[in-house]
Design a protein around this motif. Sequence first.
Motif, PDB file in Angstrom:
ATOM      1  N   THR A  23      10.130   0.871 -89.372  1.00  0.00           N
ATOM      2  CA  THR A  23      10.661   1.769 -90.444  1.00  0.00           C
ATOM      3  C   THR A  23      11.469   0.913 -91.379  1.00  0.00           C
ATOM      4  O   THR A  23      11.205   1.152 -92.474  1.00  0.00           O
ATOM      5  N   ARG A  24      12.278  -0.023 -90.949  1.00  0.00           N
ATOM      6  CA  ARG A  24      13.123  -0.722 -91.674  1.00  0.00           C
ATOM      7  C   ARG A  24      12.077  -1.528 -92.532  1.00  0.00           C
ATOM      8  O   ARG A  24      12.439  -1.996 -93.839  1.00  0.00           O
ATOM      9  N   THR A  25      11.200  -2.156 -91.923  1.00  0.00           N
ATOM     10  CA  THR A  25      10.493  -3.236 -92.723  1.00  0.00           C
ATOM     11  C   THR A  25       9.521  -2.520 -93.726  1.00  0.00           C
ATOM     12  O   THR A  25       9.768  -3.006 -94.813  1.00  0.00           O
ATOM     13  N   LEU A  26       9.060  -1.349 -93.380  1.00  0.00           N
ATOM     14  CA  LEU A  26       8.400  -0.583 -94.446  1.00  0.00           C
ATOM     15  C   LEU A  26       9.381  -0.386 -95.660  1.00  0.00           C
ATOM     16  O   LEU A  26       9.030  -0.349 -96.967  1.00  0.00           O
ATOM     17  N   ALA A  27      10.554   0.186 -95.385  1.00  0.00           N
ATOM     18  CA  ALA A  27      11.454   0.535 -96.254  1.00  0.00           C
ATOM     19  C   ALA A  27      12.070  -0.542 -97.185  1.00  0.00           C
ATOM     20  O   ALA A  27      12.232  -0.497 -98.501  1.00  0.00           O
ATOM     21  N   SER A  28      11.822  -1.747 -96.655  1.00  0.00           N
ATOM     22  CA  SER A  28      12.110  -2.872 -97.537  1.00  0.00           C
ATOM     23  C   SER A  28      10.748  -3.398 -98.346  1.00  0.00           C
ATOM     24  O   SER A  28      11.061  -4.259 -99.061  1.00  0.00           O
ATOM     25  N   GLY A  29       9.697  -2.579 -98.369  1.00  0.00           N
ATOM     26  CA  GLY A  29       8.689  -3.168 -99.119  1.00  0.00           C
ATOM     27  C   GLY A  29       7.863  -4.113 -98.312  1.00  0.00           C
ATOM     28  O   GLY A  29       6.781  -4.614 -99.015  1.00  0.00           O
ATOM     29  N   GLN A  30       7.904  -4.336 -97.145  1.00  0.00           N
ATOM     30  CA  GLN A  30       7.194  -5.267 -96.502  1.00  0.00           C
ATOM     31  C   GLN A  30       5.968  -4.596 -95.686  1.00  0.00           C
ATOM     32  O   GLN A  30       6.060  -3.574 -95.464  1.00  0.00           O
ATOM     33  N   ARG A  31       4.934  -5.542 -95.284  1.00  0.00           N
ATOM     34  CA  ARG A  31       4.136  -5.107 -94.434  1.00  0.00           C
ATOM     35  C   ARG A  31       4.054  -5.832 -93.331  1.00  0.00           C
ATOM     36  O   ARG A  31       5.004  -6.898 -93.354  1.00  0.00           O
ATOM     37  N   ALA A  32       3.697  -5.574 -92.034  1.00  0.00           N
ATOM     38  CA  ALA A  32       3.801  -6.019 -90.702  1.00  0.00           C
ATOM     39  C   ALA A  32       2.624  -6.177 -89.939  1.00  0.00           C
ATOM     40  O   ALA A  32       1.798  -5.349 -90.034  1.00  0.00           O
ATOM     41  N   ILE A  68      -5.635  -1.481 -96.276  1.00  0.00           N
ATOM     42  CA  ILE A  68      -4.757  -0.713 -96.471  1.00  0.00           C
ATOM     43  C   ILE A  68      -3.594   0.033 -95.460  1.00  0.00           C
ATOM     44  O   ILE A  68      -3.212   1.118 -95.732  1.00  0.00           O
ATOM     45  N   GLN A  69      -3.425  -0.884 -94.658  1.00  0.00           N
ATOM     46  CA  GLN A  69      -2.679  -0.630 -93.494  1.00  0.00           C
ATOM     47  C   GLN A  69      -1.298  -1.482 -93.655  1.00  0.00           C
ATOM     48  O   GLN A  69      -1.505  -2.371 -93.416  1.00  0.00           O
ATOM     49  N   PRO A  70      -0.146  -0.757 -93.929  1.00  0.00           N
ATOM     50  CA  PRO A  70       1.026  -1.521 -93.989  1.00  0.00           C
ATOM     51  C   PRO A  70       1.562  -2.068 -92.570  1.00  0.00           C
ATOM     52  O   PRO A  70       2.097  -3.025 -92.650  1.00  0.00           O
ATOM     53  N   ILE A  71       0.912  -1.503 -91.573  1.00  0.00           N
ATOM     54  CA  ILE A  71       1.114  -2.059 -90.294  1.00  0.00           C
ATOM     55  C   ILE A  71      -0.112  -2.212 -89.714  1.00  0.00           C
ATOM     56  O   ILE A  71      -0.841  -1.274 -89.303  1.00  0.00           O
ATOM     57  N   GLY A  82      -2.262  -8.746 -95.237  1.00  0.00           N
ATOM     58  CA  GLY A  82      -1.124  -9.360 -95.926  1.00  0.00           C
ATOM     59  C   GLY A  82       0.284  -9.407 -95.540  1.00  0.00           C
ATOM     60  O   GLY A  82       0.874  -9.518 -96.274  1.00  0.00           O
ATOM     61  N   ALA A  83       0.251  -9.084 -94.174  1.00  0.00           N
ATOM     62  CA  ALA A  83       1.710  -8.808 -93.926  1.00  0.00           C
ATOM     63  C   ALA A  83       2.526 -10.408 -93.838  1.00  0.00           C
ATOM     64  O   ALA A  83       1.655 -11.192 -93.658  1.00  0.00           O
ATOM     65  N   ARG A  84       3.664 -10.370 -94.373  1.00  0.00           N
ATOM     66  CA  ARG A  84       4.764 -11.557 -94.004  1.00  0.00           C
ATOM     67  C   ARG A  84       5.619 -11.333 -93.141  1.00  0.00           C
ATOM     68  O   ARG A  84       6.260 -12.427 -92.870  1.00  0.00           O
ATOM     69  N   PHE A  85       5.619 -10.329 -92.360  1.00  0.00           N
ATOM     70  CA  PHE A  85       6.364 -10.190 -91.158  1.00  0.00           C
ATOM     71  C   PHE A  85       5.387  -9.864 -89.978  1.00  0.00           C
ATOM     72  O   PHE A  85       4.738  -9.164 -90.026  1.00  0.00           O
ATOM     73  N   LEU A  86       6.025 -10.840 -88.864  1.00  0.00           N
ATOM     74  CA  LEU A  86       5.253 -10.735 -87.739  1.00  0.00           C
ATOM     75  C   LEU A  86       6.071 -10.264 -86.620  1.00  0.00           C
ATOM     76  O   LEU A  86       7.333 -10.846 -86.435  1.00  0.00           O
ATOM     77  N   PHE A  87       5.733  -9.187 -85.795  1.00  0.00           N
ATOM     78  CA  PHE A  87       6.479  -8.634 -84.714  1.00  0.00           C
ATOM     79  C   PHE A  87       5.552  -9.120 -83.407  1.00  0.00           C
ATOM     80  O   PHE A  87       4.554  -8.572 -83.302  1.00  0.00           O
ATOM     81  N   VAL A  88       6.188  -9.818 -82.650  1.00  0.00           N
ATOM     82  CA  VAL A  88       5.628 -10.250 -81.358  1.00  0.00           C
ATOM     83  C   VAL A  88       5.831  -9.579 -80.240  1.00  0.00           C
ATOM     84  O   VAL A  88       7.086  -9.311 -79.933  1.00  0.00           O
TER      85      VAL A  88
END
Length: 146
Positions: A23-32, A68-71, A82-88
Amino acid sequence: MTEIGFYHLTRSTLTQALPRLLTRTLASGQRALVLGKTAEGLDALSAALWAQPDWLPHGSAADGDADIQPIWLSIEPKALNGARFLFVVEQADWPGLDQFDRVFSLFDGNSQPAVEAARESWRAAKAAGHTLTYWQQTETSWQKKA
């Protein structure tokens, strides 16, 4: 170098903690990209994301178009969305860190194998010259320990 945060889950499960971070990632305008080890584990995470009171739009190769998927949930370490944030999660292998600005490695503090795997990942990331932080859960939030 990539900024890598190690998130030591001590008070909640992955399915409880991950939606808050996303949720915080999306709020910052990032994709995951959420990188797991098994399709079954990612299916459980997908169900947890759909169950959130605040909708978390996401998809996977099984049911969505990455563009089209932000996550994006995947067992492949490729940011097809196109995500720049990776959650492992699930102690998945995470090669190719240069394609990400930030990595969030979440591990279960109640599982000794998970803790040992996180320690090994920490040593390898440190040796590679990445910027590392260590976060531990408190009763209400995360506390930066290193």
